[in-house]
Design a protein around this motif. Structure first.
Motif, PDB file in Angstrom:
ATOM      1  N   ILE A 190       0.869  -1.188   0.000  1.00  0.00           N
ATOM      2  CA  ILE A 190       0.000   0.000   0.000  1.00  0.00           C
ATOM      3  C   ILE A 190       0.897   1.226   0.000  1.00  0.00           C
ATOM      4  CG2 ILE A 190      -1.465   1.455   1.460  1.00  0.00           C
ATOM      5  CD1 ILE A 190      -2.986  -0.837   2.338  1.00  0.00           C
ATOM      6  N   ASP A 235       0.020  -7.986  -4.825  1.00  0.00           N
ATOM      7  CA  ASP A 235      -0.921  -6.943  -5.187  1.00  0.00           C
ATOM      8  C   ASP A 235      -0.374  -5.647  -4.593  1.00  0.00           C
ATOM      9  OD1 ASP A 235      -3.175  -5.959  -6.325  1.00  0.00           O
ATOM     10  OD2 ASP A 235      -4.572  -7.124  -5.086  1.00  0.00           O
ATOM     11  N   HIS A 254      -1.790  -1.616  -3.771  1.00  0.00           N
ATOM     12  CA  HIS A 254      -2.912  -0.676  -3.836  1.00  0.00           C
ATOM     13  C   HIS A 254      -2.425   0.743  -3.571  1.00  0.00           C
ATOM     14  CE1 HIS A 254      -5.796  -4.041  -3.596  1.00  0.00           C
ATOM     15  NE2 HIS A 254      -4.875  -4.575  -2.805  1.00  0.00           N
ATOM     16  N   VAL A 314      -3.775   3.835  -2.226  1.00  0.00           N
ATOM     17  CA  VAL A 314      -4.973   4.256  -1.483  1.00  0.00           C
ATOM     18  C   VAL A 314      -4.587   5.182  -0.331  1.00  0.00           C
ATOM     19  CG1 VAL A 314      -6.410   2.216  -1.910  1.00  0.00           C
ATOM     20  CG2 VAL A 314      -4.838   2.194   0.014  1.00  0.00           C
ATOM     21  N   LEU A 317     -10.944   4.932   3.064  1.00  0.00           N
ATOM     22  CA  LEU A 317     -11.264   3.687   2.336  1.00  0.00           C
ATOM     23  C   LEU A 317     -12.757   3.417   2.383  1.00  0.00           C
ATOM     24  CD1 LEU A 317      -8.658   0.992   3.479  1.00  0.00           C
ATOM     25  CD2 LEU A 317      -8.784   2.198   1.295  1.00  0.00           C
ATOM     26  N   ASP A 318     -13.346   3.117   1.220  1.00  0.00           N
ATOM     27  CA  ASP A 318     -14.721   2.629   1.277  1.00  0.00           C
ATOM     28  C   ASP A 318     -14.679   1.102   1.465  1.00  0.00           C
ATOM     29  OD1 ASP A 318     -14.161   1.540  -1.205  1.00  0.00           O
ATOM     30  OD2 ASP A 318     -15.130   3.155  -2.314  1.00  0.00           O
ATOM     31  N   GLU A 334     -15.510  -1.356  -0.349  1.00  0.00           N
ATOM     32  CA  GLU A 334     -15.013  -2.141  -1.489  1.00  0.00           C
ATOM     33  C   GLU A 334     -13.477  -2.158  -1.504  1.00  0.00           C
ATOM     34  OE1 GLU A 334     -15.489  -1.926  -6.294  1.00  0.00           O
ATOM     35  OE2 GLU A 334     -17.003  -0.905  -5.069  1.00  0.00           O
ATOM     36  N   ARG A 335     -12.863  -0.988  -1.284  1.00  0.00           N
ATOM     37  CA  ARG A 335     -11.390  -0.938  -1.287  1.00  0.00           C
ATOM     38  C   ARG A 335     -10.815  -1.679  -0.085  1.00  0.00           C
ATOM     39  NH1 ARG A 335      -8.872   2.376  -5.133  1.00  0.00           N
ATOM     40  NH2 ARG A 335      -7.131   1.011  -4.667  1.00  0.00           N
ATOM     41  N   ARG A 336     -11.504  -1.544   1.065  1.00  0.00           N
ATOM     42  CA  ARG A 336     -11.011  -2.241   2.264  1.00  0.00           C
ATOM     43  C   ARG A 336     -11.032  -3.754   2.029  1.00  0.00           C
ATOM     44  NH1 ARG A 336     -14.126  -0.104   5.467  1.00  0.00           N
ATOM     45  NH2 ARG A 336     -12.838   1.633   6.097  1.00  0.00           N
ATOM     46  N   ALA A 393     -10.851  -5.207  -0.875  1.00  0.00           N
ATOM     47  CA  ALA A 393      -9.817  -5.531  -1.873  1.00  0.00           C
ATOM     48  C   ALA A 393      -8.452  -5.657  -1.200  1.00  0.00           C
ATOM     49  CB  ALA A 393      -9.779  -4.458  -2.959  1.00  0.00           C
ATOM     50  N   VAL A 394      -8.193  -4.802  -0.199  1.00  0.00           N
ATOM     51  CA  VAL A 394      -6.886  -4.814   0.474  1.00  0.00           C
ATOM     52  C   VAL A 394      -6.796  -5.970   1.471  1.00  0.00           C
ATOM     53  CG1 VAL A 394      -5.384  -3.541   2.068  1.00  0.00           C
ATOM     54  CG2 VAL A 394      -6.563  -2.311   0.224  1.00  0.00           C
TER      55      VAL A 394
END
Ligand SMILES: C[S@@+](CC[C@H](N)C(=O)[O-])C[C@H]1O[C@@H](n2cnc3c(N)ncnc32)[C@H](O)[C@@H]1O
Length: 252
Positions: free
Chosen positions: A115, A135, A137, A139, A144-145, A147-149, A151-152
């Protein structure tokens, strides 16, 4: 995953060692062929765009040793606690161009997710250490919304690393807290902090945050060591503390 280090295509100079600067005001000057330009050490986006510059400046010249120091301490504690590094998924916050991930991989950590808040960091990691992150990110952890949380953190976070990135206008306590909240109970935290950020006179907010986590039992310290993070441009040592701890329960 190995880094190719070609001869630099620039000239690099530091201020005279007789002058001391606050750590967040340190700078170098670079000549990329069109004259000298000043670059603050915290102008990460500009530094990462020049291949090899970050390593030349912080590792070759200023002798940074934080990534191997904290990764050694982390793996020592994983093994002492009976955890196989190969089965671990680490979240590396303030990941930059991937030096910490490379150190973790070389010690057998199975998965590493990065991150950073700037896209130039991810681009530099992909350029300098392709494949080192599973991965990566870009961000802002404090915004964080869901969806992103997901994803992480969706794959689970067994280890949180944050090396040379806490405080000083980099990662604030609220962003560290947001990352810490993604760590599974009994997961590990391996961080470096300037030594005086953990004293009573601290104004960064980290002394208060870490001591409240320890006092509440949310965090259990496994080990800590004070070491020379790197040289300042004055060539004086900058002392940091590497801390490895274990999350023992979710936020109350
Ligand atoms: C000194 S570099 C350290 C990079 C890497 N951890 C290493 O040891 O090589 C600090 C990094 O923290 C990142 N950073 C600063 N503020 C951040 C934030 N709020 N969230 C995530 N990353 C941040 C910067 O973009 C930069 O890449």
């Amino acid at each position: 995953m190995a880094v190719e280090r070609s001869e630099p295509t620039y000239r690099l100079a530091l201020p005279e060692p007789t002058t001391s600067f606050e750590q967040d005001a340190e700078y170098c000057v670079l000549d990329l062929g069109q004259g000298w330009t000043e670059y603050r050490f915290h102008d990460y986006a500009a530094l990462y765009e020049i291949p090899g510059l970050y390593e030349k400046l912080f590792y070759d010249i200023l002798q940074c040793q934080s990534p191997p120091v904290v990764c050694d301490a982390l793996v020592e504690q994983l093994r002492a606690e009976g955890v196989d590094p190969a089965g671990v998924r680490a979240l590396d916050v303030g990941a930059g161009n991937g030096i910490v991930a490379q150190e973790m991989r070389s010690r057998g950590i199975g998965k590493v997710v990065g991150i950073d808040i700037i896209p130039e960091a991810r681009a530099a990691a992909e350029r300098d250490r392709p494949g080192v992150y599973d991965d990566y990110h870009v961000v802002d952890l404090t915004a964080l919304d869901d969806e992103r949380r997901e994803a992480v953190a969706g794959g689970g976070v067994d280890v949180l690393t944050c090396v040379a990135a806490l405080g000083f206008g980099d990662i604030p306590p609220a962003a560290f807290r947001a990352a810490f909240d993604m760590v599974a109970v009994d997961g590990f935290v391996a961080i470096t902090l300037r030594d005086d950020f953990l004293t009573d006179g601290d104004t960064s907010g980290f002394a208060g945050l870490i001591s409240s986590m320890l006092d509440s039992g949310e965090l259990e310290e496994l080990g800590a060591t004070v070491y020379r993070h790197r040289l300042a441009t004055s060539r004086d040592p900058l002392l940091y503390r590497a801390v490895v701890a274990r999350k023992r329960r979710p936020r109350g």
